[in-house]
Design a protein around this motif. Structure first.
Motif, PDB file in Angstrom:
ATOM      1  N   PHE A  47       2.026   7.225  -6.654  1.00 28.32           N
ATOM      2  CA  PHE A  47       1.117   8.303  -7.021  1.00 28.32           C
ATOM      3  C   PHE A  47       1.621   9.651  -6.529  1.00 28.32           C
ATOM      4  CE2 PHE A  47      -1.983   4.793  -7.498  1.00 28.32           C
ATOM      5  CZ  PHE A  47      -2.366   5.052  -8.803  1.00 28.32           C
ATOM      6  N   SER A  48       2.163   9.685  -5.334  1.00 29.73           N
ATOM      7  CA  SER A  48       2.719  10.926  -4.800  1.00 29.73           C
ATOM      8  C   SER A  48       3.871  11.422  -5.666  1.00 29.73           C
ATOM      9  CB  SER A  48       3.194  10.697  -3.363  1.00 29.73           C
ATOM     10  OG  SER A  48       3.800  11.850  -2.855  1.00 29.73           O
ATOM     11  N   ASP A  49       4.757  10.514  -6.073  1.00 29.68           N
ATOM     12  CA  ASP A  49       5.888  10.881  -6.926  1.00 29.68           C
ATOM     13  C   ASP A  49       5.426  11.395  -8.289  1.00 29.68           C
ATOM     14  OD1 ASP A  49       7.597  10.160  -4.885  1.00 29.68           O
ATOM     15  OD2 ASP A  49       8.246   8.275  -5.826  1.00 29.68           O
ATOM     16  N   LEU A  50       4.275  10.915  -8.751  1.00 29.65           N
ATOM     17  CA  LEU A  50       3.722  11.384 -10.024  1.00 29.65           C
ATOM     18  C   LEU A  50       3.011  12.729  -9.870  1.00 29.65           C
ATOM     19  CD1 LEU A  50       2.236   8.055 -11.441  1.00 29.65           C
ATOM     20  CD2 LEU A  50       4.239   9.297 -12.303  1.00 29.65           C
ATOM     21  N   GLY A  51       2.837  13.177  -8.630  1.00 29.68           N
ATOM     22  CA  GLY A  51       2.166  14.446  -8.380  1.00 29.68           C
ATOM     23  C   GLY A  51       0.662  14.324  -8.236  1.00 29.68           C
ATOM     24  N   VAL A  52       0.202  13.120  -7.942  1.00 29.85           N
ATOM     25  CA  VAL A  52      -1.227  12.869  -7.797  1.00 29.85           C
ATOM     26  C   VAL A  52      -1.619  12.951  -6.329  1.00 29.85           C
ATOM     27  CG1 VAL A  52      -3.060  11.159  -8.126  1.00 29.85           C
ATOM     28  CG2 VAL A  52      -1.244  11.381  -9.830  1.00 29.85           C
ATOM     29  N   CYS A 108       0.843  -1.197   0.000  1.00 27.81           N
ATOM     30  CA  CYS A 108       0.000   0.000   0.000  1.00 27.81           C
ATOM     31  C   CYS A 108       0.878   1.245   0.000  1.00 27.81           C
ATOM     32  CB  CYS A 108      -0.922   0.005   1.219  1.00 27.81           C
ATOM     33  SG  CYS A 108      -2.104  -1.343   1.256  1.00 27.81           S
ATOM     34  N   TYR A 109       1.895   1.235   0.835  1.00 31.11           N
ATOM     35  CA  TYR A 109       2.829   2.355   0.910  1.00 31.11           C
ATOM     36  C   TYR A 109       3.513   2.573  -0.443  1.00 31.11           C
ATOM     37  CZ  TYR A 109       6.887   5.123   2.145  1.00 31.11           C
ATOM     38  OH  TYR A 109       7.847   6.110   2.173  1.00 31.11           O
TER      39      TYR A 109
END
Length: 101
Positions: A31-36, A24-25
């Motif tokens: 997604f965080s790294d993609l800017g989402v 999950c992490y």
């Protein structure tokens, strides 16, 4: 199932997760790294989390992570990574309004 569909349709990217799950992490970090900006529901902290886990296990063969994009169930880590490595994740995120790049 109805509650999950309702929650999943409220934001462009929704992840049903558990706070102690390393996969999950990993997905959340991607997604965080993609800017989402994702909405995460941690089932181990939700009073109805066990019920949702049972439904997810039936739908995707495992409990978490369960990723919804644009209200549609994408799947777990394997499906998300396959889309990403195949160059199909970013267009899907753009279509759902989760990315504007």
């Amino acid at each position: 199932m109805e509650r999950m569909k309702n929650l999943a349709s409220q934001k462009p990217v929704v992840i049903f997760s558990k706070s102690s799950c390393c996969m999950c992490y990993t997905v959340e970090t991607l997604f965080s790294d993609l800017g989402v900006n994702v909405t995460v529901y941690e089932l181990d902290k939700d009073p109805k989390g066990r019920e949702m886990e049972v439904v997810l296990a039936q739908l995707i063969g495992r409990k978490v992570p369960a990723v919804f994009i644009g209200g549609d169930l994408i799947g777990a880590t394997d499906e998300v990574m396959t889309l990403h490595l195949g160059g199909k994740l970013v267009p899907l995120l753009k279509a759902a309004g989760a990315l504007w790049v």
